[in-house]
Design a protein around this motif. Structure first.
Motif, PDB file in Angstrom:
ATOM      1  N   LEU A 140      10.321   6.152  -3.805  1.00 30.42           N
ATOM      2  CA  LEU A 140       9.768   4.862  -4.229  1.00 30.42           C
ATOM      3  C   LEU A 140      10.865   3.799  -4.290  1.00 30.42           C
ATOM      4  O   LEU A 140      10.683   2.673  -3.797  1.00 30.42           O
ATOM      5  N   GLY A 141      12.015   4.144  -4.868  1.00 31.87           N
ATOM      6  CA  GLY A 141      13.110   3.187  -4.939  1.00 31.87           C
ATOM      7  C   GLY A 141      13.654   2.833  -3.568  1.00 31.87           C
ATOM      8  O   GLY A 141      13.902   1.648  -3.271  1.00 31.87           O
ATOM      9  N   ALA A 142      13.840   3.845  -2.704  1.00 31.33           N
ATOM     10  CA  ALA A 142      14.384   3.593  -1.370  1.00 31.33           C
ATOM     11  C   ALA A 142      13.442   2.723  -0.539  1.00 31.33           C
ATOM     12  O   ALA A 142      13.883   1.799   0.158  1.00 31.33           O
ATOM     13  N   CYS A 143      12.143   3.002  -0.597  1.00 31.81           N
ATOM     14  CA  CYS A 143      11.181   2.232   0.193  1.00 31.81           C
ATOM     15  C   CYS A 143      11.032   0.814  -0.344  1.00 31.81           C
ATOM     16  O   CYS A 143      10.835  -0.141   0.425  1.00 31.81           O
ATOM     17  N   ALA A 144      11.132   0.645  -1.658  1.00 39.18           N
ATOM     18  CA  ALA A 144      11.041  -0.694  -2.238  1.00 39.18           C
ATOM     19  C   ALA A 144      12.178  -1.582  -1.748  1.00 39.18           C
ATOM     20  O   ALA A 144      12.012  -2.798  -1.560  1.00 39.18           O
ATOM     21  N   TYR A 172       0.829  -1.208   0.000  1.00 42.07           N
ATOM     22  CA  TYR A 172       0.000   0.000   0.000  1.00 42.07           C
ATOM     23  C   TYR A 172       0.863   1.258   0.000  1.00 42.07           C
ATOM     24  O   TYR A 172       0.563   2.237  -0.700  1.00 42.07           O
ATOM     25  N   PHE A 173       1.942   1.239   0.757  1.00 46.38           N
ATOM     26  CA  PHE A 173       2.820   2.400   0.836  1.00 46.38           C
ATOM     27  C   PHE A 173       3.463   2.681  -0.526  1.00 46.38           C
ATOM     28  O   PHE A 173       3.493   3.821  -0.994  1.00 46.38           O
ATOM     29  N   LEU A 174       3.966   1.645  -1.168  1.00 46.33           N
ATOM     30  CA  LEU A 174       4.591   1.819  -2.478  1.00 46.33           C
ATOM     31  C   LEU A 174       3.565   2.268  -3.524  1.00 46.33           C
ATOM     32  O   LEU A 174       3.859   3.129  -4.363  1.00 46.33           O
ATOM     33  N   LEU A 175       2.369   1.692  -3.477  1.00 46.20           N
ATOM     34  CA  LEU A 175       1.315   2.092  -4.405  1.00 46.20           C
ATOM     35  C   LEU A 175       0.940   3.555  -4.202  1.00 46.20           C
ATOM     36  O   LEU A 175       0.738   4.296  -5.177  1.00 46.20           O
ATOM     37  N   SER A 176       0.858   3.983  -2.952  1.00 45.92           N
ATOM     38  CA  SER A 176       0.519   5.373  -2.654  1.00 45.92           C
ATOM     39  C   SER A 176       1.585   6.334  -3.188  1.00 45.92           C
ATOM     40  O   SER A 176       1.268   7.377  -3.767  1.00 45.92           O
ATOM     41  N   ILE A 177       2.863   5.991  -2.973  1.00 47.45           N
ATOM     42  CA  ILE A 177       3.942   6.856  -3.465  1.00 47.45           C
ATOM     43  C   ILE A 177       3.897   6.952  -4.988  1.00 47.45           C
ATOM     44  O   ILE A 177       4.021   8.050  -5.560  1.00 47.45           O
ATOM     45  N   ALA A 178       3.711   5.811  -5.652  1.00 52.63           N
ATOM     46  CA  ALA A 178       3.685   5.808  -7.117  1.00 52.63           C
ATOM     47  C   ALA A 178       2.518   6.637  -7.651  1.00 52.63           C
ATOM     48  O   ALA A 178       2.689   7.453  -8.577  1.00 52.63           O
TER      49      ALA A 178
END
Length: 535
Positions: free
Chosen positions: A187-191, A86-92
């Motif tokens: 996005l890259g760092a959180c992934a 969800y976090f990555l989807l939100s950032i994207a």
């Protein structure tokens, strides 16, 4: 609905918590920044898209309304999608919507993209807060909330300055495009760094085995309440509140009242509510909700009133008005470091909250004592004191809010507190605008009572003011008219200044009154943190 989003006793991924913190704070900073960065660019946005300034305000209103809709259901989305996903989807989605906002060719397009941006970004705050609380051990959660506070506090403070500089130096479109590189980096760092803790993985597996259930009625009522609330706050003063001859405000108010009553009754009876109101039964959490709501209402009210005062009466442009606001960010950083250390040394959070509220009251009272002859430095220091006070109470309030909240309700608690923090900003902005305009009308009438031909002081001013005009034109009638216009302008300027100072005085009184909420709280120190996750 299962709402266990925060469980500090859960197992943690092996990533260094400071690396995780750096990764999740960036998107949070971006999301909060967008609540204020576009404020100073509204006139430029409206002009660039051939719209009125009043219509341009929907750029802010639509974003806040979308934020408010998504915040309460963040716990539900995280439980089913997984927090990392969800976090990555939100950032994207937030990054994509930001790019589209900058490319908008009309106001309608921009508002649509702002709604998408608000829906995507609304979940970033509670998600990052949950990540921080899971990444750090219980005894260091005061420091974790300090890191979160840096993003939540610094962003709205530097927003007007950054927005003014970008708008004056480049274009209003870069106010939105600046999110794109930052979003891709985040996005890259959180992934790479984020992993869901074991309790969320297990929770998601259990939910997958159950039949799909969603509180559609609750979400519909929530949308009605939030939309009516945000539109009323945004347009109430323009439409003359309950005096609106077209009954727009009255209709919205009725819909809001009926929707809110229905939402409360429905959600308290529903087994899996989309908005879980049960955390409000806990005394500490309820008191902290009131404190955070009021503190952010005052912050946003002062953050809109001070630059408006500087631009309308002192002739500052957007950039220089923002520069007056920006030094307060340094005081916030210093205060947050002090507060994080104090919480780590088991200082009772209640006393830090009370001290912060009183400091905010002092900063607003200082601003209420300003006049039209001040230098920029005399406007900077009261603002520094105000933000210093907010920084002193923000992290302790967040620690105390969740200290006694059961694990099963902590996710819902995060969503509610984030919602109230955002809505506090909306209420503060509307309150400040309404109070300023109403008090300006009052002071203009009161000042005009003594400005008549029989007042010796007014007569002397008009005679003196008419002389240079008479020398320029040689027409005594025209000179007298210009002198009268000069007097009217001065009266209006003085009335406007007094109205702004009245707003600051009102904000000081609100902050002083909020101290009483601290008396309702239970003891909140680091030792109590051992109970988190076991209640």
């Amino acid at each position: 609905m299962t709402d266990a989003v925060l469980a500090p006793s859960a197992s943690r991924a092996g990533a260094n918590p400071w690396v995780v913190a750096a990764a999740v704070v960036v998107p949070t900073f971006m999301e909060v920044l967008d609540t204020t960065i576009a404020v100073v660019a509204l006139r430029y946005i409206a002009g660039g898209l051939s719209a009125t300034v009043d219509d341009g305000e929907w750029v802010i209103t639509s974003y806040l309304a979308a934020n408010a809709i998504i915040l309460p259901i963040t716990g539900w989305l995280i439980a089913r999608l997984g927090r990392r996903n969800y976090f990555l989807l939100s950032i994207a989605a937030f990054t994509l919507a930001s790019g589209l906002c900058g490319m908008a060719s009309g106001l309608g397009e921009l508002i649509l993209f702002r709604v998408i941006q608000g829906l995507a970004g609304g979940g970033l705050q509670p998600s990052s807060q949950g990540v921080l609380l899971d990444a750090f051990p219980v005894e260091r959660q005061g420091m974790a909330m300090t890191l979160f506070g840096l993003a939540a506090l610094i962003a709205p403070i530097v927003g007007p300055t950054l927005g003014g500089w970008i708008t004056d130096s480049y274009s209003w479109r870069w106010v939105f495009w600046i999110n794109v590189p930052a979003g891709l980096l985040a996005l890259g760092a959180c992934a790479v760094t984020l992993r869901d803790p074991d309790y969320l993985v297990e929770q998601r597996a259990v939910l997958r085995r159950r039949p799909f259930s969603f509180d559609g009625v609750g979400l519909s009522l929530l949308v009605v309440v939030v939309v009516c609330w945000e539109v009323t706050l945004s347009k109430g003063q323009e439409w003359d509140w309950l005096g609106d001859p077209f009954w727009r405000v009255q209709t919205l108010a009725i819909a809001f009242g009926v929707g809110l009553a229905g939402l409360i009754v429905w959600e308290l009876r529903h087994p899996n509510p989309v908005v879980n109101l049960r955390p409000l039964r806990e005394r500490n959490f309820a008191a902290c909700c009131v404190i955070i709501f009021g503190a952010f209402a005052v912050l946003y009210a002062a953050s809109t009133s001070l630059p408006a005062l500087l631009q309308s009466l002192f002739g500052y442009d957007a950039l220089h008005a923002g520069l007056v606001m920006s030094p307060a960010g340094f005081s916030a950083i210093v205060a947050m470091a002090f507060v994080g250390r104090a919480l780590g040394h088991r200082v009772d959070a209640r006393w830090l909250i009370a001290a912060g509220l009183l400091t905010m009251a002092a900063g607003n009272y200082w601003m209420s004592q300003m006049n039209l002859d001040i230098s920029p430095g005399q406007a900077i220091w009261p603002r520094v004191v105000l933000v210093l006070g907010l920084a002193m109470c923000f992290a302790p309030a967040n620690v105390a809010a969740y200290l006694y909240t059961p694990v099963a309700l902590r996710g819902a608690a995060v969503g509610l507190l984030s919602l109230l923090r955002n809505e506090g900003g909306s209420v503060g902005t509307s309150l400040a605008q309404t109070a300023q305009q109403r008090r300006e009308q009052l002071h203009s009438l009161r000042l005009g009572e003594g400005l008549d031909p029989f007042n010796p002081a007014a007569r002397a001013f008009l005679d003196q003011a008419a002389r240079p005009f008479l020398q320029q034109s040689g027409d005594p009638v025209a000179a007298q008219q210009q002198a009268l216009q000069t007097l009217a302008n001065l009266r209006q300027q003085q009335a406007s200044a007094l109205a702004y100072f009245d707003v600051f005085w009102l904000l000081a009184a609100v902050m002083a009154a909020l101290v009483f909420a601290v008396l309702l709280m239970k003891r909140s120190v680091a030792e109590k943190g051992a109970q988190i996750g076991t209640e």
